[in-house]
Structures are given as structure tokens and as C-alpha cells.
Design an enzyme around this catalytic site. Sequence first.
Site, short mmCIF file in Angstrom:
data_model
loop_
_atom_site.label_atom_id
_atom_site.label_comp_id
_atom_site.label_asym_id
_atom_site.label_seq_id
_atom_site.Cartn_x
_atom_site.Cartn_y
_atom_site.Cartn_z
N GLY A 68 74.57 -6.33 11.52
CA GLY A 68 73.23 -5.83 11.82
C GLY A 68 72.17 -6.83 11.40
CG ASP A 121 71.40 2.36 11.04
OD1 ASP A 121 71.89 3.47 10.76
OD2 ASP A 121 71.39 1.40 10.24
CB THR A 173 73.77 -1.17 13.12
OG1 THR A 173 73.27 -0.04 12.40
CG2 THR A 173 72.80 -1.51 14.22
CD GLN A 208 75.44 10.39 9.90
OE1 GLN A 208 74.48 10.28 10.61
NE2 GLN A 208 75.34 10.46 8.58
O1 F6P Z 1 73.12 0.57 8.47
C1 F6P Z 1 74.15 1.49 8.42
C2 F6P Z 1 73.94 2.51 7.34
O2 F6P Z 1 74.98 3.44 7.42
C3 F6P Z 1 72.58 3.19 7.36
O3 F6P Z 1 72.49 4.21 8.33
C4 F6P Z 1 72.50 3.69 5.94
O4 F6P Z 1 71.15 3.83 5.56
C5 F6P Z 1 73.16 2.60 5.15
O5 F6P Z 1 74.00 1.90 6.06
C6 F6P Z 1 73.98 3.09 3.98
O6 F6P Z 1 74.45 1.99 3.27
P1 F6P Z 1 75.54 2.09 2.10
O7 F6P Z 1 76.88 1.96 2.75
O8 F6P Z 1 75.22 0.93 1.23
O9 F6P Z 1 75.35 3.42 1.42
#
Ligand code: F6P
Length: 375
Positions: free
Chosen positions: A118, A143, A141, A291
Site C-alpha cells: 500500500g 482499504d 490494500t 476483514q
Molecule cells: O491498511 C490495512 C489495515 O488493515 C487498515 O484497514 C487498518 O487500519 C490497519 O491496516 C491495521 O493495522 P495493524 O495490522 O497494524 O493493526
Amino acid sequence: MKPIKKIGVLTGGGDCSGLNAVINGITKTAVYKYNIEVIGYLRGYNGLYHNDFIRLDRDRVSGIMHQGGTILKSSNKDNLFNYATKKEDGSYEYNDVSDVAMENMRKEGVDALIVIGGDGTLTSARDFHRKGLPVIGVPKTIDNDLPATDVTFGYNTSLETITESLDKIHTTAYSHDRVMVVEVMGRHTGWLAIEGGISGSADAILIPEIPYDLNKIAEKVRERDAEGRHFSVVVVSEGAKEKGGGVHVRETVEDSADSMRLGGVGKVVTDKLQELIPEHEVRYTNLAYLQRGGTTSQFDRVLGLRFGTSAVDLLMQGGGGKMVRYRGRDITHVDLEEVVGGGHVGETSEGGAKNVDPNGQMVRSAKAIGISFGD
Ligand code: F6P
């Protein structure tokens, strides 16, 4: 330009479904079509720094197409251009260690790199290209916040999970006349919330692009009560903000390129809504890492595979410094320089994060069928 005989591949940032489909596409194209070697660095840029890799060949990528996650593992830390080392007093020291990675690749005979990730991961990809290395980026990603591509891989599988979860949540909402608040990911963009919420029949959707007033959501719940529908489902994006308020930060990861981790707004919304509508039980579910995992959807398998094969083709045609992208129904490419950093609004903005347009067709369609955004 030096002929490319060996390429390195890495996956960086949060994992998602489709990463293995890309790795599969890269490896088979390199081996069958171009007869060149491929190695995969482990744990993203961490592997590039420590020269930790595996060889990728036909056998290693066999049967991985549908699997979520990444056989190369991933890390959303390790920005080699601003590498964090923890000191004895607990504070961090930051240094540019990218030359160590360049030297590792030179020693292994790696002529080019394909970076799957990403915004943060692709920013470093651009920086390696600036150092003279042929690099191709592949947009990943859940997102869907990367500009210049209609869609990132991983997003579709995530939407399937959100939709299925909302279908399940509806049964309890209906049976118990409850208001169910469901928090979804998405960082500072509302794509997962709006598309997941629409397909999962949410009654209200709170997204970062439209600051909310919970009194409006309470009104929506009461309207539904008056119509005889004594249950409601509210989808909240992790980056959603109350009017005049800020985002909810779950934690700060010091040695990460993007240190802010969002989360927890769903619980705040639940507690405040409960005060506004005491006649209902309001319950909270955070879909969190559900997710990111699971069997890759059909769409993401094909998209990932096409991205992988196109990335190798582009490299072999001498096209370093590009990111492959999905435009219309085709795979094209765009300069990495144009797609990383910034922060623009607009469903198809080039440059900056890609946000949901608060006045765009997606929001208008949702509003047309009565979905409240709390505005
Ligand atoms: O960018 C992907 C994502 O899953 C986002 O939706 C979320 O905010 C973040 O990564 C969570 O990151 P981590 O795996 O560090 O909790």
C-alpha cells in the site's frame, strides 16, 4: 539498461487476500515466459535489509492462488529510508539504511524488484527506483485508498466478509429488536464502510469523509421504529469522526512508516447512542482482522494474477518506476511518483489518498434508499 535475469519480490504492509495470487502470477510469468529467476524477500523490507529470502519457483507457488495472507510474510514496519532502531533508553534513532539493501541485491545478482503493498510500502518502492533500481509496484490494500487504480486487490474479499457478517448481524438485530453497531477498517477512507454497508443493508453508515452527528442516527432509528422496523444496523468506519471531533487512535507504532493505528470509534458510538435511545439495546461488534483474512475471492484471484503477470512484463519491457493499475477492465500502469503520498478527495483522484466523494454517486445512491450518514 542491464538485462534482467533475476528479480526480487516482497510483500509489505498489512496482509490481505490476493497477495499469493500476485506472487503466483509473478513467479510463473518469470519462469515460463522469460526463463528468469525469482526470489522472495521475507517480511517485507525487513528481509531485504537482512538478506533473508526464499527462492520462488513453480513448486513453491503451486496451490497458493486461493490462500489468504502471503507465503512471503509481511511487515508494516521497516522503512529502510528512515529505519528505526530502539535505543537503551527506549527512544528510537532513525537512519537511512537503504544502501545495505542495495548491496544485498547486488551481491545476490538481483536486477530488479517487484514491491507489493500500500501507500507506505510503495513510497519506499519509489525511493528505491530513485536510487537507480528498476522497481514495479503492485497496489494492495483492503482499504482501497490508493489513487490511480480503480481498485486494489484484497478489497473485494474484504467486502465479501463484511457483507456476510452484516447478513449474520441482521438476524440478531431483528430477533432482539436491537441496534447493532459494526466497526470496519479502512484507515482514513470510507470505502469498506460504504460499499460493505450498502451491500449488507446497513441503515446508517459513518465514514471519515462525512463527519457525523449521532442525534441524526438516533432519529433514523426512531423513524424505523415508527415504521415497525424495531432493529437497525449501523456501520462505522474506523476513521469516522464526530462533527467537530477527531479520529480515535487505538495505538501508535513508533517504528512504522504510518505510526497511527485507528480503532475504537465503534464502541464510543455505541455508548453514546445507548444514551440517546435507551428504549433499545445497542450492541457493538468490531470485525477487525476478519476483514483481512480468508479464502481469496474470485475477483481478487484474477486481479492479483493479472497484476503479477503485468508487473513482470513491464519490468522486462524496461518499465521501472511504475505501478500496475486496474483501469476500466484493463491493466495499465502509472508512474510511482504520481501515486504515493498526499491527500486529495475525489473518487478517481490521481495523487494523494483516494477518498469517497461526499457528494459522489455512491453516497447519493445510498441516501436515495434512506441510508443515513449522520450529516
Ligand atoms: O491498511 C490495512 C489495515 O488493515 C487498515 O484497514 C487498518 O487500519 C490497519 O491496516 C491495521 O493495522 P495493524 O495490522 O497494524 O493493526
